[in-house]
Design a protein around this motif. Structure first.
Motif, mmCIF file in Angstrom:
data_model
loop_
_atom_site.group_PDB
_atom_site.id
_atom_site.type_symbol
_atom_site.label_atom_id
_atom_site.label_comp_id
_atom_site.label_asym_id
_atom_site.label_seq_id
_atom_site.Cartn_x
_atom_site.Cartn_y
_atom_site.Cartn_z
ATOM 1 N N THR A 85 0.835 -1.193 0.000
ATOM 2 C CA THR A 85 0.000 0.000 0.000
ATOM 3 C C THR A 85 0.878 1.254 0.000
ATOM 4 O O THR A 85 2.105 1.177 0.104
ATOM 5 N N CYS B 207 -1.058 -7.246 -1.236
ATOM 6 C CA CYS B 207 -2.178 -6.360 -0.940
ATOM 7 C C CYS B 207 -1.810 -4.951 -1.379
ATOM 8 O O CYS B 207 -0.862 -4.363 -0.855
ATOM 9 N N SER B 208 -2.561 -4.419 -2.344
ATOM 10 C CA SER B 208 -2.244 -3.097 -2.873
ATOM 11 C C SER B 208 -3.464 -2.545 -3.604
ATOM 12 O O SER B 208 -4.182 -3.297 -4.269
ATOM 13 N N GLU C 1 -6.406 -1.549 -2.734
ATOM 14 C CA GLU C 1 -7.676 -2.153 -2.319
ATOM 15 C C GLU C 1 -7.918 -3.533 -2.928
ATOM 16 O O GLU C 1 -9.032 -4.059 -2.874
ATOM 17 N N ARG C 2 -6.904 -4.128 -3.514
ATOM 18 C CA ARG C 2 -7.056 -5.429 -4.160
ATOM 19 C C ARG C 2 -6.031 -6.428 -3.642
ATOM 20 O O ARG C 2 -5.081 -6.062 -2.948
ATOM 21 N N GLY D 113 -2.352 3.016 -3.035
ATOM 22 C CA GLY D 113 -3.681 2.737 -2.512
ATOM 23 C C GLY D 113 -3.674 2.297 -1.059
ATOM 24 O O GLY D 113 -2.693 2.470 -0.334
ATOM 25 N N THR D 114 -4.792 1.708 -0.666
ATOM 26 C CA THR D 114 -4.960 1.247 0.708
ATOM 27 C C THR D 114 -5.161 -0.258 0.725
ATOM 28 O O THR D 114 -5.218 -0.912 -0.319
ATOM 29 N N PRO E 137 -6.992 -3.897 1.057
ATOM 30 C CA PRO E 137 -8.323 -4.414 0.722
ATOM 31 C C PRO E 137 -9.137 -4.621 1.984
ATOM 32 O O PRO E 137 -8.593 -4.808 3.070
ATOM 33 N N ASN E 138 -10.459 -4.610 1.833
ATOM 34 C CA ASN E 138 -11.308 -4.809 2.996
ATOM 35 C C ASN E 138 -11.401 -6.286 3.362
ATOM 36 O O ASN E 138 -10.881 -7.163 2.651
ATOM 37 N N THR F 255 -12.941 -8.723 0.679
ATOM 38 C CA THR F 255 -12.045 -8.999 -0.450
ATOM 39 C C THR F 255 -10.970 -9.990 -0.054
ATOM 40 O O THR F 255 -10.656 -10.933 -0.801
ATOM 41 N N SER G 252 -7.527 -3.788 10.881
ATOM 42 C CA SER G 252 -7.765 -3.597 9.448
ATOM 43 C C SER G 252 -8.212 -4.923 8.875
ATOM 44 O O SER G 252 -8.192 -5.960 9.550
ATOM 45 N N GLU H 218 -2.133 7.598 2.414
ATOM 46 C CA GLU H 218 -3.364 6.825 2.288
ATOM 47 C C GLU H 218 -4.584 7.592 2.777
ATOM 48 O O GLU H 218 -5.691 7.065 2.787
#
Length: 295
Positions: free
Chosen positions: A87, A130-131, A133-134, A161-162, A164-165, A168, A193, A234
């Motif tokens: 991220t 992880c990057s 949001e994916r 980016g941030t 992923p949730n 995901t 997170s 972020e």
């Protein structure tokens, strides 16, 4: 022992860095695989550079005029998973005068070394990035070709980016059914997170999860240039100014954040090693492996 700045001289060749880091590192990720009884033949595959010559089937060479390597499977094996946080915050550079050094470079280089050890042991290994949001997922496999696939993905990883949730990440973890060692490298600035939930869930499912928490020296001791404004990469609204009257607040918030994170790791039996990216990478790798009982 090579310094991080010396390794940076080879930053465009992960293979070369791996050879430097692993020189003299005699232990592996876990106990060596058994030989002899209990080793069952699985399949042949074409020889690839890096394969051991003793695994070449010479009788098949005489018949086919090509080199083939014998692959073996065991009833139980442990897959090694490399987990990379790529991220935006991982682009934070060293502010100690080491050009080209940032948290992402350090994380992907140390994970590449773990991959090399896994290959040397004959283990299957895969990659989770992880990057943006994916989740980018490289299935676990063995051998030199898998090593090149993983190194290529690590080399291409860019910080952005941030995280992923949770949903995901949950949908992107098909490996949770098999026993695994998970080596996760991140700055863990986001905790709790979706990433934290996923790693804790893996541990509760009895996977061996080991964390490497990376910070810059400036982040660790609040030695940022005074009167400088920093923006959270972020969170566009997150701005912090390091003035004499705010450094104490920063240190207090940082210490409380990582104290909560480490306490949750301890309560879930997850070894977590904190390291500054200015530290020599071989020493940090050795300490990370030692946490699993492989000093």
């Amino acid at each position: 022992m090579l310094s991080t700045s010396a390794l940076l001289a080879h930053t465009n060749d992960l293979n070369l860095i791996i050879r430097h880091v692993l020189a003299g590192l005699g232990h592996g990720i876990h106990a060596g695989r058994e030989r002899g009884a209990g080793v069952e033949f699985s399949e042949y595959r074409a020889y690839a550079p890096g394969d051991e010559w003793r695994r070449v089937d010479w009788k098949l060479l005489a018949r086919a005029d090509r080199y083939y390597v014998r692959e073996a499977e065991r009833d139980s094996h442990v897959a090694v998973w490399l987990w990379l946080d790529a991220t935006a915050s991982m682009a934070e550079p060293s502010r100690s005068g080491v050009a080209g050094l940032d948290k992402l470079w350090y994380a992907r280089t140390i994970l590449a070394c773990i991959a090399a050890i896994a290959q040397r042991q004959g283990d299957a290994f895969g990659l989770v990035i992880c990057s943006g949001e994916r989740v980018q997922f490289t299935p676990a496999a063995r051998g030199p070709r898998q090593m090149q696939r993983v190194l290529a993905q690590l080399q291409r990883a860019q910080a952005g980016g941030t995280l992923p949730n949770s949903e995901t990440l949950r949908a992107s973890m098909p490996f949770v059914r098999a026993p695994s060692l998970v080596f996760a490298a991140s700055d863990f600035l986001d905790w709790p997170s979706g990433q934290a939930e996923a790693l804790l869930r893996l541990r509760r499912m009895r996977h061996d999860v080991r964390l490497l928490c990376l910070q810059t020296r400036a982040e660790c001791d609040a030695s940022f240039a005074p009167e400088t404004t920093y923006r959270d990469p972020e969170n566009p609204d997150g701005v912090f100014r390091f003035a004499p009257d705010t450094v104490g607040v920063y240190r207090k918030n940082r210490d409380e954040h990582f104290a909560r994170m480490l306490a949750q790791c301890r309560s879930n039996d997850i070894p977590a090693l904190a390291a500054c990216i200015e530290e020599p990478l071989p020493a940090v790798l050795r300490a990370w492996l030692r946490q699993g009982g492989h000093a």
